[in-house]
Write a protein that holds these residues in place. Structure first.
Motif, PDB file in Angstrom:
ATOM      1  N   THR A 247      -9.460  -8.354 -29.097  1.00 38.90           N
ATOM      2  CA  THR A 247     -10.803  -8.427 -28.126  1.00 38.90           C
ATOM      3  C   THR A 247     -10.983  -9.843 -27.335  1.00 38.90           C
ATOM      4  OG1 THR A 247     -12.052  -9.515 -29.884  1.00 38.90           O
ATOM      5  CG2 THR A 247     -11.952  -7.089 -29.778  1.00 38.90           C
ATOM      6  N   ASP A 248     -11.976  -9.652 -26.401  1.00 36.51           N
ATOM      7  CA  ASP A 248     -12.314 -10.829 -25.630  1.00 36.51           C
ATOM      8  C   ASP A 248     -12.625 -11.966 -26.409  1.00 36.51           C
ATOM      9  OD1 ASP A 248     -11.558  -9.654 -23.197  1.00 36.51           O
ATOM     10  OD2 ASP A 248     -13.714  -9.709 -22.330  1.00 36.51           O
ATOM     11  N   ILE A 255      -8.215 -19.477 -27.327  1.00 36.57           N
ATOM     12  CA  ILE A 255      -8.079 -20.662 -26.228  1.00 36.57           C
ATOM     13  C   ILE A 255      -8.969 -21.883 -27.098  1.00 36.57           C
ATOM     14  CG2 ILE A 255      -9.475 -21.265 -24.361  1.00 36.57           C
ATOM     15  CD1 ILE A 255      -9.184 -18.526 -23.199  1.00 36.57           C
ATOM     16  N   GLN A 256      -9.744 -21.776 -27.634  1.00 37.43           N
ATOM     17  CA  GLN A 256     -10.397 -22.955 -28.170  1.00 37.43           C
ATOM     18  C   GLN A 256      -9.829 -23.616 -29.578  1.00 37.43           C
ATOM     19  OE1 GLN A 256     -15.167 -22.230 -28.401  1.00 37.43           O
ATOM     20  NE2 GLN A 256     -14.416 -20.129 -28.356  1.00 37.43           N
ATOM     21  N   ARG A 263      -4.249 -29.699 -27.585  1.00 39.10           N
ATOM     22  CA  ARG A 263      -5.090 -30.411 -26.277  1.00 39.10           C
ATOM     23  C   ARG A 263      -4.809 -29.977 -25.264  1.00 39.10           C
ATOM     24  NH1 ARG A 263      -2.394 -31.685 -30.211  1.00 39.10           N
ATOM     25  NH2 ARG A 263      -1.137 -33.009 -29.334  1.00 39.10           N
ATOM     26  N   VAL A 264      -4.712 -28.479 -25.017  1.00 42.75           N
ATOM     27  CA  VAL A 264      -4.193 -27.908 -23.711  1.00 42.75           C
ATOM     28  C   VAL A 264      -5.280 -26.877 -23.399  1.00 42.75           C
ATOM     29  CG1 VAL A 264      -2.630 -26.435 -22.579  1.00 42.75           C
ATOM     30  CG2 VAL A 264      -1.691 -28.301 -23.980  1.00 42.75           C
ATOM     31  N   LEU A 265      -5.672 -26.595 -22.108  1.00 45.91           N
ATOM     32  CA  LEU A 265      -6.572 -25.654 -21.938  1.00 45.91           C
ATOM     33  C   LEU A 265      -5.997 -24.479 -21.124  1.00 45.91           C
ATOM     34  CD1 LEU A 265      -9.593 -24.498 -21.838  1.00 45.91           C
ATOM     35  CD2 LEU A 265     -10.172 -25.915 -19.979  1.00 45.91           C
ATOM     36  N   VAL A 266      -6.177 -23.401 -21.554  1.00 45.68           N
ATOM     37  CA  VAL A 266      -5.659 -22.108 -20.830  1.00 45.68           C
ATOM     38  C   VAL A 266      -6.509 -20.954 -20.810  1.00 45.68           C
ATOM     39  CG1 VAL A 266      -3.087 -22.553 -21.734  1.00 45.68           C
ATOM     40  CG2 VAL A 266      -4.631 -20.998 -22.965  1.00 45.68           C
ATOM     41  N   GLU A 267      -6.223 -19.906 -19.636  1.00 44.47           N
ATOM     42  CA  GLU A 267      -7.304 -19.168 -19.455  1.00 44.47           C
ATOM     43  C   GLU A 267      -7.118 -17.933 -20.361  1.00 44.47           C
ATOM     44  OE1 GLU A 267      -6.217 -18.145 -15.314  1.00 44.47           O
ATOM     45  OE2 GLU A 267      -6.153 -15.984 -15.965  1.00 44.47           O
ATOM     46  N   MET A 268      -8.113 -16.833 -20.359  1.00 48.06           N
ATOM     47  CA  MET A 268      -7.937 -15.914 -21.046  1.00 48.06           C
ATOM     48  C   MET A 268      -6.889 -14.917 -20.975  1.00 48.06           C
ATOM     49  SD  MET A 268     -11.164 -15.433 -22.708  1.00 48.06           S
ATOM     50  CE  MET A 268     -11.583 -13.732 -22.920  1.00 48.06           C
ATOM     51  N   ALA A 269      -6.249 -14.847 -20.048  1.00 52.90           N
ATOM     52  CA  ALA A 269      -5.062 -14.122 -19.973  1.00 52.90           C
ATOM     53  C   ALA A 269      -3.974 -14.644 -21.080  1.00 52.90           C
ATOM     54  CB  ALA A 269      -4.494 -14.133 -18.703  1.00 52.90           C
ATOM     55  N   CYS A 270      -3.910 -15.841 -20.930  1.00 53.03           N
ATOM     56  CA  CYS A 270      -2.926 -16.560 -22.038  1.00 53.03           C
ATOM     57  C   CYS A 270      -3.564 -16.408 -23.358  1.00 53.03           C
ATOM     58  CB  CYS A 270      -2.808 -17.814 -21.498  1.00 53.03           C
ATOM     59  SG  CYS A 270      -1.692 -18.779 -22.375  1.00 53.03           S
TER      60      CYS A 270
END
Ligand code: PLV
Length: 322
Positions: A247-248, A255-256, A263-270
């Motif tokens: 799910t989203d 991600i969180q 310590r790396v921020l990626v987007e939802m696709a990842c």
């Protein structure tokens, strides 16, 4: 591929994720590529092959393919036009413009933007850069598996490769890369979010399926139809491609957790690929005997993505009630 635009990225062991998965988890850090995602591998290669004499390139994109096309075009001294749907966040439009690209916002989802990109290519004699459906893209993406093999060292074979599927270009590239290094028997866990699940729908139906709409917040997974080649790979008996959904909320949680752990921020696709570990899916697949109980190291393709910053993360948390 001499003189290419992409980097040889690190393969990092994650102790936090290894603990969760019960086996070594290795992160292929494609988020650290120029332009922010793995896309530069394939798109850089395609642009070098097809666009060196071009009067301009035009790319339809959820964002990251466009970032890669804009980067490659700028390096080649060729103008770039990127067509994105209105669902792409403003921060991506800004980042594309910062790469020197002209941005057009057309339609609601990627498929609409793509129709416009094809029209522009025809009308203005520009080189069309597809985001996922082209053999030159897959050839470029395949290079990441040779790097993984070199990083793991001789005699070490992954237990599985975890990746996200949008239109299926990354999947096709990884299949090709596994073939290159003699690892066709390594299972691929192909992750999508509910509402951006065109590959899963095709696997279930036994034919290509076009979704009515993209309802997931993972907009960069939002092609309505997966490419033919990805579907063909799913039917091959010599490959083991396991198509799974999260799910989203699970992608956002991943991600969180990843931000805290690595310590790396990626987007939802990842986040969809990361959620295979964070949601406990790997253990469930082992319980169902779809993955072996004793599993070799997991390789997660950290595909990256530019559609995220702290404000966007906060917006997603409100929207998804997490
Ligand atoms: N995104 C494409 C297609 O969008 C784009 O235009 O950027 N991870 C990230 C961060 C991505 O941006 C994408 C694709 C994928 C994974 C999935 O790759 P694909 O499309 O090759 O399966 C509509």
């Amino acid at each position: 591929m001499a003189g290419h635009f992409h980097l040889n990225t690190p393969l990092l062991e994650s102790s936090a994720m290894s603990k969760l998965a019960g086996t070594g988890v290795y992160l292929k850090m494609e988020n650290s590529q120029p332009s922010g995602s793995f896309k530069i591998r394939g798109i850089g290669h395609l642009c070098q092959q097809l666009a060196s004499q071009s009067k301009g390139v035009v790319c339809s994109s959820g964002g990251n393919a466009g970032m890669a096309a804009a980067f490659a075009a700028r390096r080649m001294g060729v103008p770039a036009t990127i067509v994105v749907p209105s669902s792409s966040p403003q921060l991506v439009v800004q980042r594309l413009q910062d790469q020197g690209a002209a941005v057009k916002i057309v339609g609601k989802v990627w498929d609409d933007a793509n129709t416009e990109a094809l029209r522009l290519a025809e009308a203005e004699g520009l080189t069309y850069v597809p985001p996922f459906d082209h053999p030159l893209l897959w050839r470029g993406h395949a290079t990441m598996m040779a790097e993984v093999a070199a990083s793991l060292g001789p005699g070490v074979k992954p237990g599985a490769v975890l990746l996200s599927v949008g239109g299926g270009g990354l999947l096709c590239g990884v299949v090709q890369g596994l073939e290159d290094v003699g690892w066709v028997d390594v299972p691929i866990i192909a992750m999508e979010t509910v509402g951006a699940d065109c590959f899963n729908a095709a696997v279930k139906a036994g034919r290509l399926v076009t979704l009515d709409d993209i309802t997931s917040e993972a907009k960069c997974l939002g092609a309505k139809t997966v490419c033919q080649k990805a579907f063909e790979h799913s039917r091959r008996s010599d490959l083991s491609i396991i198509s799974e959904l999260v799910t989203d909320q699970q992608a956002l949680h991943a991600i969180q957790a990843f931000l805290d752990d690595e310590r790396v921020l990626v987007e939802m696709a990842c986040g969809a690929a990361l959620a295979a570990v964070y949601s406990g899916l790997i253990g469930r697949l082992q319980d169902e005997a779809r993955l072996p109980a004793r599993l070799g190291p997991l390789v997660v393709i950290v595909c990256g993505g530019s559609s995220v910053d702290m404000q966007q993360l906060a917006n997603l948390k409100v929207k998804l009630h997490t």
